[in-house]
Design a protein around this motif. Structure first.
Motif, PDB file in Angstrom:
ATOM      1  N   MET A   1     -30.177  47.589  -7.196  1.00  0.00           N
ATOM      2  CA  MET A   1     -30.590  48.694  -5.921  1.00  0.00           C
ATOM      3  C   MET A   1     -30.739  47.539  -4.964  1.00  0.00           C
ATOM      4  SD  MET A   1     -32.823  52.212  -4.905  1.00  0.00           S
ATOM      5  CE  MET A   1     -34.113  50.425  -4.622  1.00  0.00           C
ATOM      6  N   ARG A   2     -30.593  47.114  -4.183  1.00  0.00           N
ATOM      7  CA  ARG A   2     -30.380  46.454  -3.242  1.00  0.00           C
ATOM      8  C   ARG A   2     -31.348  47.179  -2.672  1.00  0.00           C
ATOM      9  NH1 ARG A   2     -26.305  42.093  -2.621  1.00  0.00           N
ATOM     10  NH2 ARG A   2     -24.299  41.970  -3.114  1.00  0.00           N
ATOM     11  N   LEU A   3     -32.667  45.894  -2.136  1.00  0.00           N
ATOM     12  CA  LEU A   3     -33.783  46.577  -1.247  1.00  0.00           C
ATOM     13  C   LEU A   3     -32.924  46.714   0.512  1.00  0.00           C
ATOM     14  CD1 LEU A   3     -37.015  44.500  -2.122  1.00  0.00           C
ATOM     15  CD2 LEU A   3     -36.204  47.752  -2.653  1.00  0.00           C
ATOM     16  N   ALA A   4     -32.293  45.828   0.820  1.00  0.00           N
ATOM     17  CA  ALA A   4     -31.798  46.022   2.257  1.00  0.00           C
ATOM     18  C   ALA A   4     -31.016  47.213   2.088  1.00  0.00           C
ATOM     19  CB  ALA A   4     -30.901  45.366   2.450  1.00  0.00           C
ATOM     20  N   HIS A   5     -30.505  47.884   1.636  1.00  0.00           N
ATOM     21  CA  HIS A   5     -29.881  49.481   1.276  1.00  0.00           C
ATOM     22  C   HIS A   5     -30.824  50.396   1.442  1.00  0.00           C
ATOM     23  CE1 HIS A   5     -26.381  47.046   0.952  1.00  0.00           C
ATOM     24  NE2 HIS A   5     -24.381  48.017   0.939  1.00  0.00           N
ATOM     25  N   PHE A   6     -31.951  50.121   0.441  1.00  0.00           N
ATOM     26  CA  PHE A   6     -33.343  51.352   0.309  1.00  0.00           C
ATOM     27  C   PHE A   6     -33.294  51.444   1.474  1.00  0.00           C
ATOM     28  CE2 PHE A   6     -36.991  52.442  -0.937  1.00  0.00           C
ATOM     29  CZ  PHE A   6     -36.809  53.603  -0.868  1.00  0.00           C
ATOM     30  N   THR A  37     -28.596  40.061  -7.290  1.00  0.00           N
ATOM     31  CA  THR A  37     -27.946  41.081  -7.079  1.00  0.00           C
ATOM     32  C   THR A  37     -28.348  42.486  -6.936  1.00  0.00           C
ATOM     33  OG1 THR A  37     -26.334  41.298  -8.413  1.00  0.00           O
ATOM     34  CG2 THR A  37     -25.219  39.917  -6.596  1.00  0.00           C
ATOM     35  N   ALA A  38     -28.827  42.839  -7.701  1.00  0.00           N
ATOM     36  CA  ALA A  38     -29.493  43.939  -7.491  1.00  0.00           C
ATOM     37  C   ALA A  38     -31.311  43.754  -7.203  1.00  0.00           C
ATOM     38  CB  ALA A  38     -29.080  44.482  -8.748  1.00  0.00           C
ATOM     39  N   ASP A  39     -31.634  43.827  -6.126  1.00  0.00           N
ATOM     40  CA  ASP A  39     -33.505  44.014  -5.855  1.00  0.00           C
ATOM     41  C   ASP A  39     -34.165  44.177  -6.885  1.00  0.00           C
ATOM     42  OD1 ASP A  39     -32.362  43.255  -2.223  1.00  0.00           O
ATOM     43  OD2 ASP A  39     -32.401  41.733  -3.694  1.00  0.00           O
ATOM     44  N   VAL A  40     -33.514  45.762  -7.389  1.00  0.00           N
ATOM     45  CA  VAL A  40     -34.714  45.841  -8.394  1.00  0.00           C
ATOM     46  C   VAL A  40     -33.308  46.439  -9.175  1.00  0.00           C
ATOM     47  CG1 VAL A  40     -35.897  47.393  -9.320  1.00  0.00           C
ATOM     48  CG2 VAL A  40     -35.787  47.456  -6.775  1.00  0.00           C
ATOM     49  N   ARG A  41     -34.055  45.894 -10.036  1.00  0.00           N
ATOM     50  CA  ARG A  41     -32.476  46.511 -11.727  1.00  0.00           C
ATOM     51  C   ARG A  41     -33.110  47.162 -12.366  1.00  0.00           C
ATOM     52  NH1 ARG A  41     -28.279  44.874 -14.125  1.00  0.00           N
ATOM     53  NH2 ARG A  41     -27.937  43.211 -12.178  1.00  0.00           N
ATOM     54  N   ILE A  58     -34.212  53.786 -12.151  1.00  0.00           N
ATOM     55  CA  ILE A  58     -33.015  52.804 -11.624  1.00  0.00           C
ATOM     56  C   ILE A  58     -32.683  52.326 -12.844  1.00  0.00           C
ATOM     57  CG2 ILE A  58     -32.714  50.784 -10.336  1.00  0.00           C
ATOM     58  CD1 ILE A  58     -35.283  51.930  -8.717  1.00  0.00           C
ATOM     59  N   VAL A  59     -31.218  52.022 -13.522  1.00  0.00           N
ATOM     60  CA  VAL A  59     -30.890  52.023 -14.784  1.00  0.00           C
ATOM     61  C   VAL A  59     -29.649  50.882 -14.427  1.00  0.00           C
ATOM     62  CG1 VAL A  59     -29.456  52.197 -16.385  1.00  0.00           C
ATOM     63  CG2 VAL A  59     -31.650  53.481 -15.678  1.00  0.00           C
ATOM     64  N   ASP A  60     -30.126  49.321 -14.536  1.00  0.00           N
ATOM     65  CA  ASP A  60     -28.794  48.357 -14.302  1.00  0.00           C
ATOM     66  C   ASP A  60     -28.438  48.465 -13.140  1.00  0.00           C
ATOM     67  OD1 ASP A  60     -29.114  47.227 -16.912  1.00  0.00           O
ATOM     68  OD2 ASP A  60     -26.985  48.723 -17.886  1.00  0.00           O
ATOM     69  N   GLY A  61     -29.619  47.966 -11.833  1.00  0.00           N
ATOM     70  CA  GLY A  61     -29.110  47.964 -10.579  1.00  0.00           C
ATOM     71  C   GLY A  61     -29.098  49.530 -10.300  1.00  0.00           C
ATOM     72  N   ARG A 208     -19.831  47.686 -10.409  1.00  0.00           N
ATOM     73  CA  ARG A 208     -21.370  46.824 -10.538  1.00  0.00           C
ATOM     74  C   ARG A 208     -21.245  45.610 -11.252  1.00  0.00           C
ATOM     75  NH1 ARG A 208     -25.581  48.896  -7.563  1.00  0.00           N
ATOM     76  NH2 ARG A 208     -26.842  46.522  -8.472  1.00  0.00           N
ATOM     77  N   GLY A 209     -19.977  45.375 -12.314  1.00  0.00           N
ATOM     78  CA  GLY A 209     -20.316  44.508 -12.448  1.00  0.00           C
ATOM     79  C   GLY A 209     -18.786  43.418 -11.691  1.00  0.00           C
TER      80      GLY A 209
END
Length: 375
Positions: A1-6, A37-41, A58-61, A208-209
């Motif tokens: 999960m990108r923190l910028a989006h969150f 690329t996933a600030d929280v994976r 949050i699973v695999d980003g 996501r890949g």
């Protein structure tokens, strides 16, 4: 999960939103692992209301933001925990053993059809130079039956909204993003963050890949249960502004009027309540924003109860069973008891071919009905 989006989009608790109409912000809970690329994976998001305090993993980003996360996870646990290191040859062995009617092969068929349409136009085997039927070099301006229908239909739906500058006022929501190509295309056509939402875990992982590795990897069905693993380079200039989350399109986990543009490509006939989807789009689009809808009206009781079909069953009713007529009334304030309040068509609806590849010798062509709207 990108923190910028969150941080910019400010998601709210889906359970509180669906249950009592309350937009309670989510906060970061556990953060176990980050990534490039996933600030929280791996981690959690938590409802800020102590009376709810629902945890969303949050699973695999990909955050799982649905009103009933336990129910969704119980139904999808076998997919969430599926191995990702199975060699291509062993994929075939497993598929043979499970048989053609297994969930394993049903998932492979989904990935094959969507992966092909979303990314095979970038594959030298299937790209615009491949098919000799269309001239000496295989070129054709509108390659009917070829990959990329989703891109062509999206472009047609966006055209009435104007150039990129007119669409750059805020974030973009891609409902039912599937394998993700539309999200990347929207990012390249607009200036804001783009968020793709879907409920299908394998398709979202394909997306996501592409986001994380610049490569679309999917099983391509050749015949029967014979599949080939395809790897297609898929790098997009604006990919850093894209993210993909699990969420229900009927309950997007955001406060109202959050998005400058909302797209829902071939989603209307895949939800339990099409009017509820239209209401969700109406709610999400900011004042002056736009929306693009596409649907072939290909109804199935597996997704939508007959009573909720927009036509297609009521040949003795006022609309004579014409799906597009019912949709037009739903998009005209006051014309239907479930009409939207703010969205208005800004161009005449159009029909375009949308090709779905089943295997080497079978392709289905739908006629997608495309509507462009302004709020």
């Amino acid at each position: 999960m990108r923190l910028a989006h969150f941080e910019q989009l400010g998601p709210v608790c889906p359970r509180c939103l669906a249950g009592r109409g309350a937009a309670v912000p989510l906060v970061l809970g556990i953060v176990e692992e980050g990534g490039a690329t996933a600030d929280v994976r791996w981690g959690t998001l938590v409802c800020g209301d102590p009376g709810c305090a629902m945890e969303y993993p949050i699973v695999d980003g990909a955050p799982i933001l649905v009103p009933d996360p336990r129910g969704w996870m119980a139904s999808n646990g076998h997919l969430l925990t599926a191995r990702t290191d199975v060699p291509a040859a062993m994929d075939g062995v497993l598929g043979d053993g499970f048989g053609p009617d297994s969930a394993f092969n049903a998932t492979r068929q989904h990935l094959s059809s969507y992966g092909w349409d979303h990314y095979a136009d970038l594959d030298p085997e299937f790209g615009p130079h491949f098919d000799p039927e269309f001239g000496a070099d295989g070129r054709r301006d509108a390659p009917a039956g070829q990959a990329g229908s989703v891109v062509r239909c999206l472009a047609a739906g966006l055209a009435p909204l104007g150039d990129a500058a007119a669409l750059a006022a805020g974030p973009v929501l891609d409902l039912g993003c599937a394998a993700g190509r539309t999200s990347f295309e929207l990012a390249e056509r607009t200036g804001g963050l783009v968020l793709g939402l879907d409920l299908h875990w394998p398709l979202l992982m394909l997306a996501r890949g592409v986001l994380e590795r610049g490569e679309a990897v999917f099983p391509l069905r050749r015949a029967g249960i014979a599949y080939e693993r395809r790897r297609v380079e898929a790098r997009f200039a604006a990919a850093e502004r894209v993210d993909f989350w699990i969420a229900d399109a009927l309950f997007p986990p955001f406060a109202p009027r959050r998005f400058a543009l909302v797209a829902a490509m071939n989603l209307l006939d895949c939800v339990a309540s099409p009017p509820a989807l239209l209401q969700a789009v109406d709610r999400m689009v900011a004042d002056g924003g736009g929306a693009v809808l596409a649907t072939p009206f290909d109804w199935s009781t597996q997704a939508t109860p007959v009573e909720a079909w927009l036509g297609g069953h009521s040949q003795r009713g006022d609309d004579g069973g014409r799906c597009e007529a019912v949709l037009a009334r739903l998009l005209t304030p006051g014309a239907h008891e479930q009409s939207v309040e703010r969205l208005r068509p800004c161009a005449e609806p159009m029909d375009m071919d949308w090709t779905v590849r089943m295997h080497d010798r079978a392709r289905m062509t739908y006629t997608a009905h495309i509507v462009t709207l302004r709020a």
